[in-house]
Design a protein around this motif. Sequence first.
Motif, PDB file in Angstrom:
ATOM      1  N   MET A   5       0.840  -1.194   0.000  1.00 13.52           N
ATOM      2  CA  MET A   5       0.000   0.000   0.000  1.00 13.52           C
ATOM      3  C   MET A   5       0.874   1.244   0.000  1.00 13.52           C
ATOM      4  O   MET A   5       1.755   1.381   0.850  1.00 13.52           O
ATOM      5  CB  MET A   5      -0.920  -0.003   1.220  1.00 13.52           C
ATOM      6  CG  MET A   5      -1.897  -1.163   1.217  1.00 13.52           C
ATOM      7  SD  MET A   5      -2.937  -1.201   2.681  1.00 13.52           S
ATOM      8  CE  MET A   5      -1.986  -2.334   3.692  1.00 13.52           C
ATOM      9  N   LEU A   6       0.639   2.098  -0.969  1.00 13.72           N
ATOM     10  CA  LEU A   6       1.312   3.392  -1.050  1.00 13.72           C
ATOM     11  C   LEU A   6       0.258   4.444  -0.744  1.00 13.72           C
ATOM     12  O   LEU A   6      -0.672   4.639  -1.525  1.00 13.72           O
ATOM     13  CB  LEU A   6       1.897   3.610  -2.449  1.00 13.72           C
ATOM     14  CG  LEU A   6       2.773   2.489  -3.012  1.00 13.72           C
ATOM     15  CD1 LEU A   6       3.212   2.835  -4.430  1.00 13.72           C
ATOM     16  CD2 LEU A   6       3.964   2.224  -2.116  1.00 13.72           C
ATOM     17  N   HIS A   7       0.379   5.103   0.380  1.00 16.36           N
ATOM     18  CA  HIS A   7      -0.581   6.121   0.794  1.00 16.36           C
ATOM     19  C   HIS A   7       0.086   7.488   0.693  1.00 16.36           C
ATOM     20  O   HIS A   7       0.979   7.795   1.484  1.00 16.36           O
ATOM     21  CB  HIS A   7      -1.060   5.867   2.222  1.00 16.36           C
ATOM     22  CG  HIS A   7      -1.888   4.639   2.343  1.00 16.36           C
ATOM     23  ND1 HIS A   7      -2.282   4.140   3.541  1.00 16.36           N
ATOM     24  CD2 HIS A   7      -2.405   3.812   1.399  1.00 16.36           C
ATOM     25  CE1 HIS A   7      -3.011   3.054   3.346  1.00 16.36           C
ATOM     26  NE2 HIS A   7      -3.091   2.839   2.048  1.00 16.36           N
ATOM     27  N   TYR A   8      -0.342   8.248  -0.277  1.00 18.12           N
ATOM     28  CA  TYR A   8       0.203   9.589  -0.478  1.00 18.12           C
ATOM     29  C   TYR A   8      -0.636  10.582   0.310  1.00 18.12           C
ATOM     30  O   TYR A   8      -1.848  10.687   0.113  1.00 18.12           O
ATOM     31  CB  TYR A   8       0.227   9.945  -1.968  1.00 18.12           C
ATOM     32  CG  TYR A   8       1.289   9.172  -2.714  1.00 18.12           C
ATOM     33  CD1 TYR A   8       2.601   9.645  -2.769  1.00 18.12           C
ATOM     34  CD2 TYR A   8       0.998   7.962  -3.331  1.00 18.12           C
ATOM     35  CE1 TYR A   8       3.590   8.928  -3.432  1.00 18.12           C
ATOM     36  CE2 TYR A   8       1.984   7.247  -4.003  1.00 18.12           C
ATOM     37  CZ  TYR A   8       3.267   7.734  -4.047  1.00 18.12           C
ATOM     38  OH  TYR A   8       4.247   7.030  -4.699  1.00 18.12           O
ATOM     39  N   MET A   9       0.036  11.299   1.218  1.00 16.22           N
ATOM     40  CA  MET A   9      -0.608  12.248   2.114  1.00 16.22           C
ATOM     41  C   MET A   9      -0.319  13.673   1.657  1.00 16.22           C
ATOM     42  O   MET A   9       0.670  13.922   0.964  1.00 16.22           O
ATOM     43  CB  MET A   9      -0.060  12.066   3.535  1.00 16.22           C
ATOM     44  CG  MET A   9      -0.137  10.660   4.088  1.00 16.22           C
ATOM     45  SD  MET A   9      -1.809  10.106   4.413  1.00 16.22           S
ATOM     46  CE  MET A   9      -2.212  11.148   5.803  1.00 16.22           C
ATOM     47  N   ASP A  10      -1.150  14.602   2.092  1.00 21.47           N
ATOM     48  CA  ASP A  10      -0.911  16.010   1.769  1.00 21.47           C
ATOM     49  C   ASP A  10       0.367  16.487   2.447  1.00 21.47           C
ATOM     50  O   ASP A  10       0.981  15.761   3.231  1.00 21.47           O
ATOM     51  CB  ASP A  10      -2.116  16.871   2.159  1.00 21.47           C
ATOM     52  CG  ASP A  10      -2.310  17.004   3.667  1.00 21.47           C
ATOM     53  OD1 ASP A  10      -1.689  16.247   4.456  1.00 21.47           O
ATOM     54  OD2 ASP A  10      -3.091  17.866   4.065  1.00 21.47           O
ATOM     55  N   SER A  11       0.779  17.709   2.149  1.00 20.40           N
ATOM     56  CA  SER A  11       2.052  18.232   2.652  1.00 20.40           C
ATOM     57  C   SER A  11       2.099  18.327   4.174  1.00 20.40           C
ATOM     58  O   SER A  11       3.178  18.310   4.764  1.00 20.40           O
ATOM     59  CB  SER A  11       2.343  19.593   2.032  1.00 20.40           C
ATOM     60  OG  SER A  11       1.328  20.510   2.386  1.00 20.40           O
ATOM     61  N   LYS A  12       0.949  18.416   4.826  1.00 18.23           N
ATOM     62  CA  LYS A  12       0.898  18.489   6.286  1.00 18.23           C
ATOM     63  C   LYS A  12       0.800  17.104   6.920  1.00 18.23           C
ATOM     64  O   LYS A  12       0.734  16.997   8.137  1.00 18.23           O
ATOM     65  CB  LYS A  12      -0.277  19.350   6.724  1.00 18.23           C
ATOM     66  CG  LYS A  12      -0.138  20.789   6.276  1.00 18.23           C
ATOM     67  CD  LYS A  12      -1.344  21.605   6.665  1.00 18.23           C
ATOM     68  CE  LYS A  12      -1.182  23.019   6.118  1.00 18.23           C
ATOM     69  NZ  LYS A  12      -2.411  23.787   6.248  1.00 18.23           N
ATOM     70  N   ASP A  13       0.749  16.069   6.059  1.00 22.59           N
ATOM     71  CA  ASP A  13       0.667  14.688   6.526  1.00 22.59           C
ATOM     72  C   ASP A  13      -0.598  14.451   7.360  1.00 22.59           C
ATOM     73  O   ASP A  13      -0.582  13.718   8.341  1.00 22.59           O
ATOM     74  CB  ASP A  13       1.927  14.323   7.327  1.00 22.59           C
ATOM     75  CG  ASP A  13       2.049  12.826   7.549  1.00 22.59           C
ATOM     76  OD1 ASP A  13       1.570  12.049   6.698  1.00 22.59           O
ATOM     77  OD2 ASP A  13       2.609  12.423   8.591  1.00 22.59           O
ATOM     78  N   THR A  14      -1.694  15.101   6.964  1.00 22.92           N
ATOM     79  CA  THR A  14      -2.936  14.938   7.709  1.00 22.92           C
ATOM     80  C   THR A  14      -4.071  14.347   6.876  1.00 22.92           C
ATOM     81  O   THR A  14      -5.001  13.786   7.431  1.00 22.92           O
ATOM     82  CB  THR A  14      -3.422  16.289   8.275  1.00 22.92           C
ATOM     83  OG1 THR A  14      -3.594  17.204   7.193  1.00 22.92           O
ATOM     84  CG2 THR A  14      -2.437  16.849   9.283  1.00 22.92           C
ATOM     85  N   LYS A  15      -3.992  14.487   5.552  1.00 20.50           N
ATOM     86  CA  LYS A  15      -5.092  14.023   4.702  1.00 20.50           C
ATOM     87  C   LYS A  15      -4.582  13.042   3.653  1.00 20.50           C
ATOM     88  O   LYS A  15      -3.606  13.323   2.956  1.00 20.50           O
ATOM     89  CB  LYS A  15      -5.761  15.196   3.990  1.00 20.50           C
ATOM     90  CG  LYS A  15      -6.446  16.147   4.933  1.00 20.50           C
ATOM     91  CD  LYS A  15      -7.105  17.285   4.187  1.00 20.50           C
ATOM     92  CE  LYS A  15      -7.769  18.242   5.168  1.00 20.50           C
ATOM     93  NZ  LYS A  15      -8.422  19.352   4.475  1.00 20.50           N
ATOM     94  N   LEU A  16      -5.265  11.909   3.550  1.00 21.98           N
ATOM     95  CA  LEU A  16      -4.950  10.940   2.512  1.00 21.98           C
ATOM     96  C   LEU A  16      -5.406  11.515   1.177  1.00 21.98           C
ATOM     97  O   LEU A  16      -6.578  11.802   0.982  1.00 21.98           O
ATOM     98  CB  LEU A  16      -5.674   9.616   2.777  1.00 21.98           C
ATOM     99  CG  LEU A  16      -5.561   8.554   1.701  1.00 21.98           C
ATOM    100  CD1 LEU A  16      -4.133   8.062   1.573  1.00 21.98           C
ATOM    101  CD2 LEU A  16      -6.499   7.398   2.009  1.00 21.98           C
ATOM    102  N   MET A  17      -4.466  11.684   0.275  1.00 24.84           N
ATOM    103  CA  MET A  17      -4.802  12.218  -1.048  1.00 24.84           C
ATOM    104  C   MET A  17      -5.169  11.092  -2.008  1.00 24.84           C
ATOM    105  O   MET A  17      -6.147  11.185  -2.732  1.00 24.84           O
ATOM    106  CB  MET A  17      -3.640  13.045  -1.599  1.00 24.84           C
ATOM    107  CG  MET A  17      -3.277  14.241  -0.727  1.00 24.84           C
ATOM    108  SD  MET A  17      -4.676  15.343  -0.361  1.00 24.84           S
ATOM    109  CE  MET A  17      -5.002  16.006  -1.979  1.00 24.84           C
ATOM    110  N   VAL A  18      -4.348  10.041  -2.011  1.00 19.78           N
ATOM    111  CA  VAL A  18      -4.626   8.888  -2.862  1.00 19.78           C
ATOM    112  C   VAL A  18      -3.957   7.660  -2.268  1.00 19.78           C
ATOM    113  O   VAL A  18      -2.839   7.731  -1.761  1.00 19.78           O
ATOM    114  CB  VAL A  18      -4.169   9.135  -4.325  1.00 19.78           C
ATOM    115  CG1 VAL A  18      -2.669   9.255  -4.445  1.00 19.78           C
ATOM    116  CG2 VAL A  18      -4.688   8.060  -5.271  1.00 19.78           C
ATOM    117  N   GLY A  19      -4.674   6.557  -2.303  1.00 22.82           N
ATOM    118  CA  GLY A  19      -4.131   5.277  -1.877  1.00 22.82           C
ATOM    119  C   GLY A  19      -3.949   4.388  -3.095  1.00 22.82           C
ATOM    120  O   GLY A  19      -4.842   4.310  -3.941  1.00 22.82           O
ATOM    121  N   ILE A  20      -2.804   3.746  -3.192  1.00 23.96           N
ATOM    122  CA  ILE A  20      -2.517   2.852  -4.314  1.00 23.96           C
ATOM    123  C   ILE A  20      -2.100   1.515  -3.718  1.00 23.96           C
ATOM    124  O   ILE A  20      -1.048   1.409  -3.092  1.00 23.96           O
ATOM    125  CB  ILE A  20      -1.401   3.418  -5.214  1.00 23.96           C
ATOM    126  CG1 ILE A  20      -1.783   4.811  -5.725  1.00 23.96           C
ATOM    127  CG2 ILE A  20      -1.122   2.458  -6.368  1.00 23.96           C
ATOM    128  CD1 ILE A  20      -0.668   5.550  -6.437  1.00 23.96           C
TER     129      ILE A  20
END
Length: 160
Positions: A67-82
């Motif tokens: 699982m690759l979970h890309y978070m926003d710059s503040k590391d608070t919101k999941l932007m996309v999960g792959i």
Amino acid sequence: MTFLIRLFVILIFLYSYPNIISAKEIKYNHNSKTISEIKKEVDFTLLTPTNIPEDWTLDTKTSPWIMLHYMDSKDTKLMVGIHQRLGFHLFKDDFPYAQQVDINGNKGYFQGWEESGEVDKNGDTITGGLLNWVQNGTYVEMNSSRLPKERMLEIARSMK
């Protein structure tokens, strides 16, 4: 029967899905394993997107899927999960409500969220959906409630 098995796998994934998520330098978070470390551990081609904003961070998980979970710059919101694993053949019948899309010459299936357009508990508008395809022998499942379908497709098509 195959449909029921795949539906069961998807339901298990959705139930256990954690609420956390590059061409250039990848900013890992939460003591994640690196992409190169993960590539040494798997018996399939690990695909990574090149069309990801530089300020997003990456949280990796290796169980039960990669699982690759890309978070926003503040590391608070999941932007996309792959999420990825060894590939299997996809059938249109497995995705009766999905729209067929092309991902690098491969048949993919996109299904928008039922709540699309609604506002979540944090005040964010729900968008995006679930995108599935097989590429280079790897089954890929991408999801986002923050990115629109078009942006998800751009990221998917940048995966190598």
